[in-house]
Design an enzyme around this catalytic site. Structure first.
Site, mmCIF file in Angstrom:
data_model
loop_
_atom_site.group_PDB
_atom_site.id
_atom_site.type_symbol
_atom_site.label_atom_id
_atom_site.label_comp_id
_atom_site.label_asym_id
_atom_site.label_seq_id
_atom_site.Cartn_x
_atom_site.Cartn_y
_atom_site.Cartn_z
ATOM 1 C CE LYS A 1 11.748 -1.759 -6.207
ATOM 2 N NZ LYS A 1 12.512 -2.749 -6.982
ATOM 3 C CD1 TRP B 1 -0.183 -5.365 -4.201
ATOM 4 C CD2 TRP B 1 0.073 -6.380 -2.224
ATOM 5 N NE1 TRP B 1 0.405 -6.577 -4.425
ATOM 6 C CE2 TRP B 1 0.577 -7.223 -3.233
ATOM 7 C CE3 TRP B 1 0.129 -6.818 -0.903
ATOM 8 C CZ2 TRP B 1 1.128 -8.470 -2.966
ATOM 9 C CZ3 TRP B 1 0.673 -8.058 -0.633
ATOM 10 C CH2 TRP B 1 1.164 -8.873 -1.663
ATOM 11 C CD GLU C 1 17.426 -11.922 -9.608
ATOM 12 O OE1 GLU C 1 16.873 -12.630 -8.747
ATOM 13 O OE2 GLU C 1 16.994 -10.797 -9.928
ATOM 14 C CG HIS D 1 19.694 -36.471 -10.671
ATOM 15 N ND1 HIS D 1 20.143 -37.753 -10.455
ATOM 16 C CD2 HIS D 1 20.797 -35.723 -10.905
ATOM 17 C CE1 HIS D 1 21.469 -37.779 -10.515
ATOM 18 N NE2 HIS D 1 21.882 -36.558 -10.802
ATOM 19 C CE LYS E 1 14.317 -9.788 -11.515
ATOM 20 N NZ LYS E 1 14.722 -9.216 -10.261
ATOM 21 C CD GLU F 1 10.466 -10.087 -10.580
ATOM 22 O OE1 GLU F 1 9.839 -9.766 -9.570
ATOM 23 O OE2 GLU F 1 11.693 -9.969 -10.680
ATOM 24 C CG ASN G 1 1.954 0.105 4.063
ATOM 25 O OD1 ASN G 1 1.691 -1.061 3.803
ATOM 26 N ND2 ASN G 1 3.149 0.623 3.858
ATOM 27 N N GLY G 2 0.035 -2.032 5.979
ATOM 28 C CA GLY G 2 0.461 -3.062 6.929
ATOM 29 C C GLY G 2 -0.632 -4.095 7.122
ATOM 30 N NE ARG H 1 4.514 1.800 -0.850
ATOM 31 C CZ ARG H 1 5.454 1.592 0.057
ATOM 32 N NH1 ARG H 1 6.668 2.030 -0.179
ATOM 33 N NH2 ARG H 1 5.209 0.954 1.170
ATOM 34 C CB CYS I 1 -0.884 0.009 1.231
ATOM 35 S SG CYS I 1 -1.854 -1.482 1.394
HETATM 36 C C1 F6R Z 1 12.164 -9.284 -7.457
HETATM 37 C C2 F6R Z 1 12.204 -8.443 -6.281
HETATM 38 C C3 F6R Z 1 11.941 -9.074 -4.958
HETATM 39 C C4 F6R Z 1 12.764 -8.374 -3.864
HETATM 40 C C5 F6R Z 1 12.338 -8.895 -2.483
HETATM 41 C C6 F6R Z 1 13.155 -8.279 -1.376
HETATM 42 O O1 F6R Z 1 12.510 -8.569 -8.601
HETATM 43 O O2 F6R Z 1 12.413 -7.272 -6.363
HETATM 44 O O3 F6R Z 1 12.179 -10.441 -4.972
HETATM 45 O O4 F6R Z 1 14.114 -8.615 -4.081
HETATM 46 O O5 F6R Z 1 10.981 -8.593 -2.272
HETATM 47 O O6 F6R Z 1 13.036 -6.902 -1.352
HETATM 48 P P1 F6R Z 1 14.097 -5.998 -0.613
HETATM 49 O O7 F6R Z 1 15.374 -6.130 -1.331
HETATM 50 O O8 F6R Z 1 13.528 -4.606 -0.697
HETATM 51 O O9 F6R Z 1 14.192 -6.498 0.793
#
Ligand code: F6R
Length: 609
Positions: free
Chosen positions: A604, A75, A482, A505, A486, A489, A99-100, A27, A2
């Site tokens: 985010k 959110w 990773e 396996h 990417k 997502e 938010n929370g 966010r 949020c």
């Molecule tokens: C993926 C992504 C998330 C963050 C994760 C941790 O692209 O951005 O997997 O890496 O939510 O977020 P931070 O680094 O802000 O603790």
């Protein structure tokens, strides 16, 4: 997660709230709303969907004008995205945004129901609003009410509150969720993050969990529970509005990938002294690392993937044992921690709930904590014993790119420092590798960006597929983890990363005619083995795209359908290669016409558990 914005000032707040919410879109959200103190009392306008839907709604309400108000992007956590579940939420004597997550909302709701309260939404926030409103009825003092009600709430929150009998005034309180406060000569602001206030001011306050903020125009005060006023020091944003805008790029993600060379230089240079790692942290720069026990790297998502690369380097260079944990697992598995262990938390935002909880767990066990964080003054940065800042600048796109690169670079410096302290690497070798990190790698990433046309072409092919596999060995398997995150997502294509040796396996049964398989090779010593893996999947009909260091491509005959040559020596190649994998993900999402910067269901900053 949020987003909150609040304004009390000398102008109509509605456009200011909408602009502020626009800067918080990154966010992640599924509905939006504002509450405005109009001439006829507080009016709430909210709707499911994007901010444009809220803008349209407001066009039909010309009466929505006032100089004090709050805005929110939601959110969904409790209850589906819907008009009614959107914020702001109301009690009979106040309106608030949140938010929370309120963990004990069900208990509080039951208690309120027995007192005759009714609820219109499924949210925990409406319960919080009515609970605070109930406390206000008893206490009558707005600041004391927030302190008292906060004690009854379990979970995390940042609240922006307007009491109906306190015109032109905003109240705010937080626990475990981010919230900043700012003021200009004519107005006061609350916000979830800096971009929301940047077009008004570069200075802001970061209230702790022990204060309530009260804003009436530019008259801004912070109070402790005792009622005493608390003086907070203003912080200054060290990047400008431009940095939080797209600057001609179609998406933040592409802009942020292009910022990687600079972000890398900005992060590495201040952490070098006489060409060797220097962190400005006594424990790291002195002898503190000499008798370090196990290093526990704890983080979430992409930050955790950076930790995997860090582990490979620390174990390889310094021969020190490293565990890498997902923060949400670490905090609940009762980890074995010895007094001389070190817990390293990695976080771009510094506000990730699970990472923060893991940090607190480590501290409660008396273990030294070191945070690698991108946001100055964020919760993780403030609470850790020591901090190394990464200097990626603001990362707006939900998919983390430049933050990963600088997290890896910082971990590499840390690994080199450990190797030196433990006598496993000569100063000259450390210096050569540091120089590569500061000078050559940024240039190699810039050169890698030139591969855009080739990567876009591969993306056009990939977008037609439902399943894609990534394989590699050693460090390369972590790049695959990773790289595949990417792609999945932001393209919603199902991708899996496997250690190449693990394929036979079980997983190889999923490979069929035309299945794309991305193969990563930067590990020269393992290249032949990975190449055998290429033969195995091609024999089953896979379409193989091999991302490899150009030196590896020169030395071996690689039986791939397509080769992406990373212009870097094998040892330097992991970071530029990641840039290429990020671009592949970007172009695939772009070619599919998806919302690259704001992928569905994602936020985010994950400030809830
Ligand atoms: C993926 C992504 C998330 C963050 C994760 C941790 O692209 O951005 O997997 O890496 O939510 O977020 P931070 O680094 O802000 O603790």
């Amino acid at each position: 997660m949020c987003g909150i914005i609040g304004f009390s000032g000398d102008r109509n707040c509605v456009p200011i709230l909408l602009d502020g919410l626009g800067t918080l879109e990154y966010r992640g959200y599924d509905s939006a709303g504002v509450a405005v103190q109009t001439e006829c009392g507080i009016a709430v306008y909210k709707t499911k969907g994007r901010l444009d839907a809220l803008r349209e709604l407001l066009k039909t309400h010309p009466e929505a004008q006032g100089t004090c108000g709050v805005g929110h992007t939601r959110w969904a956590t409790h209850g589906e995205p819907s008009d009614i579940n959107s914020h702001p939420h109301e009690a009979e004597n106040l309106t608030l945004v949140h938010n929370g997550i309120i963990e004990n909302y069900a208990e509080l709701k039951k208690e309120l129901e027995t007192l005759g309260y009714t609820f219109v939404s499924e949210t925990d926030t409406e319960v919080a609003a009515k609970w605070i409103g109930h406390v206000y009825k008893q206490i009558g003092d707005p600041v004391k009410t927030l302190f008292a009600a906060a004690k009854d709430l379990r979970g995390s929150f940042a609240f922006g509150v307007m009491y109906h009998d306190r015109p032109h005034t905003l109240y705010a309180i937080r626990r475990d969720s981010p919230l900043i406060v700012a003021k200009t000569d004519t107005a006061g602001f609350i916000a979830s993050d800096i971009p929301a206030i940047l077009s008004h001011t570069r200075s802001y306050y970061r209230p702790g969990e022990d204060v309530v903020a009260v804003l009436c125009g530019s008259d801004v005060h912070f109070y402790e529970e005792s009622g005493a006023e608390k003086n907070l020091v203003q912080e200054t944003v060290n990047w400008d509005v431009e940095a939080a805008q797209k600057c001609g790029y179609p998406h933040f993600m592409l802009k942020e990938i292009h910022e990687e060379p600079d972000a890398l230089r900005r992060t590495v240079m201040p952490h070098l002294k006489d060409g060797v790692p220097f962190f400005g942290v006594p424990m790291l720069d002195g002898d503190g690392l000499k008798d370090v026990g196990t290093i526990h790297i704890v983080a979430c998502g992409t930050a955790m993937h950076a930790g995997l690369l860090g582990r490979a380097w620390i174990e390889r260079f310094a021969r020190i044992r490293v565990d890498v944990d997902i923060a949400s697992e670490f905090r609940y598995r009762n980890p074995v921690l010895a007094p001389n262990d070190l817990v390293v938390l990695i976080s771009q935002s510094g506000e990730t709930a699970d990472t923060l909880a893991a940090l607190r767990l480590a501290k409660s066990r008396g273990v030294h904590t070191l945070a690698i964080v991108n946001v100055v003054g964020s919760s993780v940065a403030r609470e850790a014993d020591d901090v190394i800042y990464t200097w990626a600048g603001p990362e707006i796109a939900v998919a983390s790119t430049k933050a990963y690169i600088v997290q890896c670079a910082t971990l590499r410096l840390f690994a080199l420092r450990l190797a030196f302290v433990h006598g496993k690497m000569s100063e000259e070798d450390v210096r050569t590798r540091c120089s590569a990190l500061a000078q050559e790698m940024p240039a190699e990433i810039s050169e890698t960006l030139q591969l855009a046309p080739q990567l876009n072409e591969i993306a056009r092919r990939f977008k037609e597929h439902e399943h894609i596999f990534y394989i590699g060995r050693g460090v390369d398997s972590h790049l695959c983890t990773e790289g595949s995150l990417k792609l999945k997502e932001i393209s919603y294509i199902h991708c899996e990363a496997y250690a190449a040796g693990e394929l036979k396996h079980g997983t190889i049964s999923l490979v069929e005619e035309g299945t794309p398989v991305v193969v990563v090779i930067t590990e020269d010593s393992l290249a032949e083995k990975t190449i055998s893996g290429i033969r195995e999947v091609r024999a089953r009909g896979a379409y193989v795209v091999c991302f490899c260091a150009s030196a590896v491509a020169d030395r071996y005959s690689i039986p791939a359908d397509e080769i992406v040559r990373i212009p870097a020596p094998a040892e330097d190649a992991p970071l530029p290669l990641m840039t290429a994998l990020q671009m592949l993900a970007y172009y695939t999402s772009f070619e599919m016409g998806l919302d690259v910067d704001r992928p569905r269901n994602l936020a985010k900053s994950v400030t809830v558990e």
